[in-house]
Design an enzyme around this catalytic site. Structure first.
Site, mmCIF file in Angstrom:
data_model
loop_
_atom_site.group_PDB
_atom_site.id
_atom_site.type_symbol
_atom_site.label_atom_id
_atom_site.label_comp_id
_atom_site.label_asym_id
_atom_site.label_seq_id
_atom_site.Cartn_x
_atom_site.Cartn_y
_atom_site.Cartn_z
ATOM 1 C CG ASP A 63 -1.840 1.158 1.339
ATOM 2 O OD1 ASP A 63 -1.638 2.180 0.638
ATOM 3 O OD2 ASP A 63 -2.800 1.075 2.131
ATOM 4 C CE1 TYR A 157 -7.129 10.786 -10.344
ATOM 5 C CE2 TYR A 157 -7.632 12.581 -11.851
ATOM 6 C CZ TYR A 157 -6.982 11.393 -11.584
ATOM 7 O OH TYR A 157 -6.198 10.819 -12.547
ATOM 8 C CG MET A 194 -9.859 5.468 -12.275
ATOM 9 S SD MET A 194 -8.390 6.412 -11.766
ATOM 10 C CE MET A 194 -8.257 7.577 -13.116
#
Length: 267
Positions: A63, A157, A194
């Site tokens: 991660d 984002y 995505m």
């Protein structure tokens, strides 16, 4: 096409743009390490690339927001493949729903920002000191059109991608005078899981070919675009031959306030 050497480390490597970059860099001669959270899918991807290209690959499940996991992952890459010559910070989440900022789930909103910003920072923190010691290396941060023009329905984002641009400029400034350089690369709108999940792209057909992203990143890895360090490049929009020949001046392709006129005190 084996015109590159050295070791590349790509985050978010198991799918989408990361997957294209892993294969493109391996095809051109680099040993490639891929990082992603889903270890099983990542291992399959890296094995497929190794079989298709004959390149050395390594799958490291981690991660990117976990400091200890990142440090351990980079140590494993160095031990098994060697020092990293090219770091591509590609991993990152997207806003779950197209909603205005005040309607976003706070935890998911922050997870998006952290995945790009903390992730990019931790990878740079682990990799760049070794690049500096060897006086060799290139860092690519995956930017976006939302780095420079915020979309209100994708506020997390947008914030994250703008922050990455500031990180790139800070890196480039700190590395000035060395042969280590940092770049922002916006990939355009590549057909990935995505982008397919984002309502704003439903029905969209004018996709950026992933090959354009690979070409731009490999040109950076080869040292062909060093004059663009600390600046924004756009795959599929920038002509590669043109940007090879151009040396940008002043704050071209960097984030700056536009003055309201000659008398603007911040100009």
């Amino acid at each position: 096409m084996g015109d590159l050497t050295g070791v590349a480390l790509v985050t978010g490597a198991s799918t989408g743009i990361g997957r294209h970059l892993v294969e493109g860099l391996a095809t051109r001669g680099m040993a490639v390490a891929g990082l992603a959270r889903n270890g099983e899918r990542l291992a399959t991807t890296m094995d497929e690339v190794a079989a298709a290209t004959g390149a050395r690959t390594l799958a490291v499940a981690a991660d990117v927001t976990d400091r200890a996991a990142v440090d351990a992952a980079v140590a494993q890459v160095v031990e098994q493949l060697g020092s990293v010559d090219l770091l591509v910070n590609n991993a990152g989440l997207i806003d779950e729903f197209e909603v205005p900022l005040w309607e976003a789930d706070p935890d998911q909103w922050w997870d998006v920002v952290s995945s790009h910003v903390r992730g990019g920072f931790l990878l740079c923190r682990a990799v760049v000191p070794w690049m500096v010691l060897r006086n060799r290396g290139r860092i690519v941060n995956l930017a976006s059109g939302m780095s420079v023009r915020a979309r209100p329905e994708y506020s997390a984002y947008s914030v994250a991608k703008t922050a990455l641009m500031r990180m790139t400029e800070a890196l480039a400034g700190g590395l000035e005078g060395s042969d280590v350089r940092a770049f922002d690369v916006a990939p355009g709108v590549v057909d990935t899981p995505m982008t397919r999940s984002m309502p704003m792209w439903q029905g969209f057909t004018d996709w950026t070919p992933p090959e354009r992203v690979v070409e731009l990143v490999t040109a950076i890895a080869a040292g062909e675009l060093d004059q663009w360090s600390g600046r924004f490049l756009r795959a599929g929009g920038d002509d590669l031959d043109t940007v090879r020949a151009v040396t940008p001046e002043d704050a071209a392709r960097q984030l700056r306030l536009r003055p309201y006129g000659d008398a603007d005190p911040v100009a």
